[in-house]
Design an enzyme around this catalytic site. Structure first.
Site, PDB file in Angstrom:
ATOM      1  N   LYS A 177       0.843  -1.203   0.000  1.00  0.00           N
ATOM      2  CA  LYS A 177       0.000   0.000   0.000  1.00  0.00           C
ATOM      3  C   LYS A 177       0.873   1.245   0.000  1.00  0.00           C
ATOM      4  O   LYS A 177       2.012   1.212   0.469  1.00  0.00           O
ATOM      5  CB  LYS A 177      -0.853   0.020   1.282  1.00  0.00           C
ATOM      6  CG  LYS A 177      -2.012  -0.956   1.297  1.00  0.00           C
ATOM      7  CD  LYS A 177      -2.816  -0.789   2.567  1.00  0.00           C
ATOM      8  CE  LYS A 177      -3.974  -1.785   2.621  1.00  0.00           C
ATOM      9  NZ  LYS A 177      -5.003  -1.571   1.590  1.00  0.00           N
ATOM     10  N   ARG A 225     -10.398 -11.530   1.907  1.00  0.00           N
ATOM     11  CA  ARG A 225     -11.199 -12.634   1.365  1.00  0.00           C
ATOM     12  C   ARG A 225     -10.426 -13.944   1.438  1.00  0.00           C
ATOM     13  O   ARG A 225     -11.019 -15.010   1.531  1.00  0.00           O
ATOM     14  CB  ARG A 225     -11.623 -12.291  -0.082  1.00  0.00           C
ATOM     15  CG  ARG A 225     -10.486 -12.116  -1.039  1.00  0.00           C
ATOM     16  CD  ARG A 225     -10.871 -11.322  -2.294  1.00  0.00           C
ATOM     17  NE  ARG A 225     -10.911  -9.877  -2.047  1.00  0.00           N
ATOM     18  CZ  ARG A 225     -11.223  -8.980  -2.959  1.00  0.00           C
ATOM     19  NH1 ARG A 225     -11.544  -9.363  -4.186  1.00  0.00           N
ATOM     20  NH2 ARG A 225     -11.229  -7.697  -2.663  1.00  0.00           N
TER      21      ARG A 225
END
Ligand code: BES
Ligand code: MN
Ligand code: ZN
Length: 497
Positions: A281, A355
């Site tokens: 990120k 996920r």
């Protein structure tokens, strides 16, 4: 941490009470009659002047603190808005204003006089409950990593006299429920606010074990990496592979219902820090990725509240805890892993890690044959684009479950909004090298994330809450405790209580 205690008092003329702080709700344009007129006279017309001069409007959520006399040292006026609009939302704002003011007053005790409010028993009980929850919310102070705690509230005791329709026994019960929920919410906030060098997957496992030791009806077990490997959780394990902190699968079983009754299940994303991994990120605001275990912390808070409310249900809380770090051992874009379900996943972006931990936890939960499964996750930045910080995204493969969550959010004013998981979106997850890839093609990011999870939840009724926008805020920076109020309300409705 100190928090105020609550008592319910019989209705008494508020103008005859002695208290360091009298809290008085007032409607917009309310006439000063009865005890309000008496109080106003005792205060030499201060309440009347406050509304004449415009300093107190009675608008929903407004407030004004007046200094009183030797008997009633302070008067806190709280606006209820127009009497005909005094609904759940207005009552929540009233409770929040009470909390905000009581957390900053120097009074150690306060009395909240609701005697005059025109509410039926059920609405009264709900108001008392929210008041307790919101006052605890406002009195929570994070001080764990400060050498000197700041802004500690002084309030130690609050008494409440309920609207006349509510018997005192029920008033007490409502306050106790509000405390149980408020403590659950604050537990969730505390875990979220702790820095990631303290709140690791191992720390979360310790918290679960400690909770289990406190409550006879709660059993806790923790699956370590070795056990998860044996179960074939290649997807979950791939996320923590680059980290020195071992991943943990935390399982909390609450038995409040009949022994053989199928449980409800909550499954939380517990990424204790999300750097993005090799798909790193950008640096700005990366500190906020310590909040990436907001789903997990809401499972902790909800399980604790369910236990303290003694809900007559069975409940399983599962937390998939891992740290997402880049390193020489980290998962790389293009790597293919095999999930516990047997389905293979091409990891095209290591930052879509939530996920990957959830899918294996969602397969694991099958063994409980749960009535319904709700997962909670700070899953996508895209849900903030869709819903901002007001509503959590609700995705579900069952309309009745989605409706139950929507209604629970409405009642607790911790709202969600339903999003689609239509088949048409699924093709974005097609991969040439595996059964699916872990990211979509760029549009509807929250929906494709939910579609990914849907491939692992076909065997039961399932809902997914994307709480990336609601479980924490950037300003003021901190965990909010959401969606614990919604989840408690959902479980309570399912319990038929
Ligand atoms: N933890 C983030 C989602 C997030 C973003 C939570 C902002 C709270 C605030 C999640 O793991 C993530 O990085 N999601 C990616 C998915 C993308 C790579 C498909 C995102 O939202 O950008
Ligand atoms: Mn991520
Ligand atoms: Zn994440």
């Amino acid at each position: 941490m100190s928090q105020p205690s609550f008592t319910a008092r019989k209705a008494a003329n508020p103008a005859k009470l002695s208290t360091p702080c009298l809290v008085l709700p007032m409607f917009k344009g309310q006439k000063l009659e009865g005890y309000l007129a008496e109080l106003d006279a005792q205060l030499a017309g201060a309440i009347n002047r406050a509304s004449k001069l415009g300093d107190f409007s009675g608008e929903t959520g407004s407030s004004l603190a007046l200094m009183g006399n030797d008997r009633v040292q302070r008067i806190l006026l709280l606006g209820c808005g127009a009497e005909e609009d005094f609904d759940q939302s207005a009552r929540k704002k009233l409770a929040q204003a009470a909390g905000k003011n009581l957390a900053s007053t120097k009074a150690r005790e306060a009395h909240i006089a609701l005697d005059g409010l025109p509410l039926a028993a059920e609405d009264s009980a709900q108001l008392l409950e929210t008041l307790a929850t919101e006052i605890l919310w406002a009195c929570y102070v994070y001080s764990e990593t400060l050498s000197q705690p700041k802004n500690m509230p002084t309030l130690a005791k609050a008494s409440v006299s309920a609207p006349s329709a509510l018997p005192i026994g029920q008033a007490k019960k409502a306050l106790n429920s509000g405390v149980a929920i408020g403590e659950g919410v604050n537990f969730t906030r505390q875990l979220g606010n702790l820095p990631a060098n303290i709140c690791t997957p191992t720390y979360l496992a310790k918290q679960a074990r400690a909770l289990g030791r406190k409550h006879a009806k709660l059993t806790v077990k923790v699956l370590d990496e070795k056990k998860m490997r044996e179960l074939g959780m290649g997807s979950l394990l791939s996320v923590g592979h680059g980290s020195d902190e071992p991943s943990q699968l935390i399982v909390m079983e609450y038995k409040g219902g009949k022994a053989k009754e199928a449980p409800y299940a909550l499954v939380g994303k517990g990424i204790t820090f999300d750097t993005g991994g090799i798909s790193l990120k950008p640096g700005g605001k990366m500190d906020e990725m310590k909040f990436d275990m907001g789903g997990a912390s809401s499972v902790f808070g909800t399980v604790q509240a369910a236990v303290n409310l003694d809900l007559p249900i069975n409940l399983v809380g599962i937390v998939a805890a891992a740290e997402n770090m880049p390193s020489g051992r980290a998962t790389k874009p293009g790597d293919v892993v095999t999930s516990m379900s047997g389905q293979t996943i091409e990891i095209l972006n290591t930052d879509a890690e939530g996920r990957l931990v959830l899918c294996d936890a969602l397969t694991y939960v099958e063994r409980y044959k749960p009535k319904e499964v709700v997962d909670i996750a700070t899953l996508t930045g895209a849900i903030i684009v869709s819903l901002g910080h007001e509503a959590s995204g609700i995705f579900a493969n069952d309309d009745d479950l989605a409706d139950a969550l929507l209604a629970a959010g409405q009642r607790s004013q911790d709202r969600g909004w339903r999003m689609p998981i239509w088949q048409e979106y699924q093709k974005q997850l097609d991969s040439r090298f595996a059964d699916m890839q872990n990211i979509g093609a760029g549009t509807a990011g929250s929906v494709t994330a939910a579609c990914f999870l849907a491939r692992f939840t076909e065997k039961y009724k399932w809902a997914h809450l994307d709480v990336a926008g609601t479980s924490f805020l950037s300003a003021p920076k901190g965990a909010t405790g959401r969606p614990v109020p919604m989840l408690v309300e959902y479980l309570r409705a399912r319990a038929g209580a």
